[in-house]
Write an enzyme that holds these catalytic residues in place. Structure first.
Site, PDB file in Angstrom:
ATOM      1  N   HIS A 176       0.862  -1.178   0.000  1.00  0.00           N
ATOM      2  CA  HIS A 176       0.000   0.000   0.000  1.00  0.00           C
ATOM      3  C   HIS A 176       0.895   1.223   0.000  1.00  0.00           C
ATOM      4  O   HIS A 176       1.806   1.314   0.817  1.00  0.00           O
ATOM      5  CB  HIS A 176      -0.908   0.000   1.232  1.00  0.00           C
ATOM      6  CG  HIS A 176      -2.052   0.956   1.125  1.00  0.00           C
ATOM      7  ND1 HIS A 176      -1.868   2.317   1.122  1.00  0.00           N
ATOM      8  CD2 HIS A 176      -3.381   0.741   1.001  1.00  0.00           C
ATOM      9  CE1 HIS A 176      -3.046   2.897   1.004  1.00  0.00           C
ATOM     10  NE2 HIS A 176      -3.982   1.968   0.927  1.00  0.00           N
ATOM     11  N   ARG A 189      -6.485  10.344   0.215  1.00  0.00           N
ATOM     12  CA  ARG A 189      -6.242  10.944  -1.108  1.00  0.00           C
ATOM     13  C   ARG A 189      -7.549  11.086  -1.870  1.00  0.00           C
ATOM     14  O   ARG A 189      -7.735  12.038  -2.629  1.00  0.00           O
ATOM     15  CB  ARG A 189      -5.240  10.082  -1.892  1.00  0.00           C
ATOM     16  CG  ARG A 189      -3.795  10.291  -1.435  1.00  0.00           C
ATOM     17  CD  ARG A 189      -2.861   9.284  -2.092  1.00  0.00           C
ATOM     18  NE  ARG A 189      -3.004   7.966  -1.496  1.00  0.00           N
ATOM     19  CZ  ARG A 189      -2.999   6.825  -2.168  1.00  0.00           C
ATOM     20  NH1 ARG A 189      -2.866   6.826  -3.485  1.00  0.00           N
ATOM     21  NH2 ARG A 189      -3.120   5.676  -1.552  1.00  0.00           N
TER      22      ARG A 189
END
Lengths: 228, 545
Positions: free
Chosen positions: B318, B338
């Site tokens: 990740h 994000r």
């Protein structure tokens, strides 16, 4: 007794002394002391509530609580974990339940015994207003309980402190499920999509994709429109 | 509040913030993605993998950490172990109590099969509970399962198994309705419309969040339903190996009570492996966002019984693990951060990648920024770049983080970092096992009687999974395998005696290949104790070598 080496901290695991690097979390410190967790350790990331810990620091009578994976040790901590709590869970059939004002009181009549002492709120490592949502449960205010209790990770510490023997996290879970299933509106666009699926609206398109070569897929992928 | 050493770099981040606020950053073409991946993705790093010596995937490449588990002996020695008579008999045995296993149990139980679930920790102690940002499903008017299909295969490098992807995307809408009916509280507008967002590599906003506790919310509802249905289960019970009959069919498992060491067997008509991922293997020394129990046990016992694996040469890192503080190194900073507007910037406050590229691409870009371009934050020894979180508040108003990302806020504020005002430090972390045991769209493996669901399975995500498709995967295939295994079990009249003949043969091959006798698997629990304490776990100590 204090530790001479500044980088080491002295901790007491269920009363017994250990010296460990002072930068560790409680969870890491217990492991560094030579213990293998079978119980008392879960996600190691603050989401599962497996590592609820009660502690006291030297020269203080105050009992504090923490998630062992999310809390740095302090010198002189006396630590005990509560890996299991025999709290009551009322089983029910959600598909047959009615979301009335009384439902929660019928599932968990002990909520009526709440004396509003606030111990549950004080102990919550997630800073949830537990007592407030129990009061909302007594009133049958599902929305309020759902909003207040949503970030609960079911560590069980509230129940350990409750003089009325309420298992708050299970009351909240029952209330949230009722709220999610009955009170909140179902997604209207989902109804529509489920009809599409029933009518097999996308069948041919997907079958075409399944049969496409990698180059064909790459082309379609590159050209696909991106929602802003 | 960060200490002095970080302040200079933070000032640079603040200096460029306003300019970055509404700035578009170019996306990479497929060719550019490949170049970046081959140069910087850990899967491509030389010397990190080897060919497996024996078994159904002999000569296939996999990270050393996986190979060490496959090239290892069982904790039970078939030369001196007498298989005890079954303590329990059931139609469907499920190994693993995360989202996939519990879903399979609920559905198998509803299909009137007798279900028995074992898990080595507690029900819901699983990566599912840690999933944060959302679950994908194509349920909006501008979206369709076909568009979802394209996003999935594009994200997976066009290696995904088409039948599995088809099942995943087609079942999506139905899964969301099932969850609504189970009482899952999604982020919705008052009229019920889902407040869905983008994830990396999605072309439509089809990520359905429950704040940033999506997995926890789904898992606790599943667990509650499981308990309401009064399904039989045992916690703190690990699987040492499967049982096979004279024809090689799977007929149950050898289990251990991890508290008192009792070894016992369950006889089952069908067995479902739902043991999850492998983050605790710390491949290439990466930290992990995974659960304590993510040790690939199911892959090991399945492989010994003859199950074929797929895509075990690809791991998902990740892009945004916690890079600082060290106490929570590698824990997840959800992609939703994000998704709602935070940007990745280097130590000089410059952007270096479009923030919602697929995970493999973003992770590679961060590694390039730190290792190659030397633009990482100097005071973070393990490597790190900034994730500019105050931008979220600038974009969507103050209070957005507390409302939409409460778990993330808690994670950092406990260590004195206020992400509403200061950026956070991030670096890739081992997150997901892209591969696993190969199966059909009903979860069947090549071993009759053996099924697999969830992260332990491999194929649907190809070489890189998109955000929100794992929560969907465990539910889609949990339901499919639960139903199918229950039907198969109900049809099965008689189950042959369970043996460990397959282990005997496997051990012979290991010996022939010269694998050292001390190497044993599955791991069951990762050992974080200091070296001097390490050794055989007490609950296994009575087993003879």
């Amino acid at each position: 007794m204090t530790t001479k080496d500044k980088s080491l901290a002295t901790i007491y695991i269920m009363g017994k002394e250990y010296k460990v690097p002072g930068s560790l979390t409680i969870l890491q410190a217990i492991e560094a002391s030579g213990f293998l967790f079978v119980r008392g350790c879960g996600c190691r990331g603050g989401f599962c509530g497996a590592c609820s810990t009660v502690y006291r620091t030297k020269d203080s009578y105050k009992l504090k609580v923490a998630l062992a994976c999310q809390t740095k040790i302090e010198d002189g901590m006396y630590l005990a974990q509560i890996p299991f709590y025999p709290g009551n869970k009322a089983t029910h059939n959600l598909s047959k339940i009615k979301p009335t004002t009384e439902t929660l009181c019928m599932l968990y009549p002990e909520i009526m015994r709440c004396i509003s002492c606030g111990s549950c709120t004080k102990v919550c490592p997630q800073d949830i207003k537990v007592m407030d949502y129990i009061n909302a449960a007594i009133r049958g205010d599902y929305k309020k309980i759902a909003e207040l209790s949503f970030d609960c990770i079911m560590c069980g510490l509230c129940a350990t402190r409750c003089p009325a023997e309420i298992v708050q996290y299970n009351v909240a879970l029952a209330a949230r499920r009722i709220y999610g299933a009955y009170v909140m509106k179902k997604a209207p666009h989902l109804d529509k999509r489920l009809e599409d699926m029933q009518a097999k609206k996308f069948l041919t398109e997907i079958e075409t994709l399944m049969k496409s070569s990698t180059d064909q897929l790459k082309e379609r992928y590159t050209k696909r429109e991106l929602e802003k | 509040m960060y200490s002095k050493e970080f302040q200079e770099s933070i000032k640079k981040v603040e200096a460029t913030r306003k300019e970055r606020l509404n700035q578009d950053f170019p996306k990479l073409s497929l060719a550019e993605r490949s170049v970046l991946l081959e140069a910087y993705h850990p899967d491509y790093k030389k010397g990190t993998m080897r060919e497996i010596l024996i078994g159904a995937n002999k000569d296939d490449k996999t990270p050393h950490e996986f190979a060490d588990l496959f090239e290892a002996y069982s904790h039970i020695n078939p030369d001196n172990f007498i298989v005890p008579a079954p303590k329990y008999e059931t139609d469907v045995l499920i190994i693993g109590g995360g989202g996939a296993g519990v879903t399979a149990a609920i559905i198998a139980n509803q299909a009137k099969a007798d279900v028995f679930l074992v898990t080595k920790l507690r029900i819901a102690d699983a990566n599912t509970t840690m999933a944060q940002g959302g679950i994908q499903a194509a349920d909006k008017a501008n979206d369709s399962p076909a568009i979802h299909y394209l996003d999935v295969v594009g994200g997976g490098g066009f290696h995904n198994i088409p039948e599995l992807v088809q099942a995943l995307v087609n079942d999506g809408p139905e899964i969301i309705r099932w969850l609504e009916d189970l009482g899952v509280i999604f982020d919705k507008a008052p009229d019920g419309t889902m407040l869905s967002i983008h994830g990396g590599g999605t072309s439509r906003k089809r990520m359905h969040p429950c704040r940033d506790y999506t997995g926890a919310e789904i898992m606790r509802c599943l667990k509650d339903e499981f308990l309401d249905q009064k399904i039989k289960y045992l916690e703190y019970t690990g699987a040492l190996d499967l049982l096979t009959d004279k024809n090689g069919n799977c007929v149950g498992a050898v289990l251990v009570n991890m508290e008192n060491g009792e070894i016992f067997t369950v006889k089952a008509k069908t067995t479902i492996i739902a043991t999850g991922g492998a983050g605790q293997l710390h491949i290439q020394g990466f930290p992990t966002s995974n659960h304590y129990g993510a040790t690939a046990d199911g892959l090991v016992i399945g492989y010994r019984a003859g199950a074929k694996l797929a895509f075990l040469d690809t791991i998902q890192y990740h892009p945004t693990g916690v890079g600082y503080p060290e106490q929570i190194l590698g824990q997840l900073i959800t992609e939703k951060v994000r998704g709602v507007g935070a940007q990745l910037v280097n130590a000089d406050g410059e952007r270096f990648i479009y923030d919602l590229e697929t995970r493999d691409v973003v992770a590679s870009a961060i590694i390039r920024e730190v290792q190659d371009r030397k633009k990482g934050i100097a005071s973070v020894a393990s490597g790190g770049v900034w994730l500019d979180t105050p931008l979220i508040e600038m974009k969507s108003g103050s209070g957005t983080i507390l409302k939409q990302l409460p778990a993330m806020y808690r994670q950092f504020i406990k260590f004195g970092i206020d992400m509403t005002k200061e950026p956070v430090i991030t670096y890739p972390t081992q997150h997901y096992q892209n591969g696993g045991i190969l199966c059909t769209e009903f979860g069947e493996t090549n071993v009759p009687g053996l099924y697999v669901v969830g992260e332990a399975s491999g194929g649907v995500h190809g070489r890189n999974r998109l955000m929100g498709n794992s929560l969907l995967d465990i539910l889609v295939f949990g339901r499919r395998a639960g139903k199918y295994a229950a039907e198969q079990a109900t049809k099965t009249k008689q189950v042959n005696e369970g043996t460990i003949e397959h282990i005997k043969k496997y051990h012979q091959e290991l010996e022939k290949a010269g694998v050292p006798r001390e190497r044993k698997s599955p791991i069951l629990l990762p050992d974080y104790r200091p070296q001097e304490f390490k050794g055989k776990y007490s609950f296994l100590s009575h087993l003879k070598d």
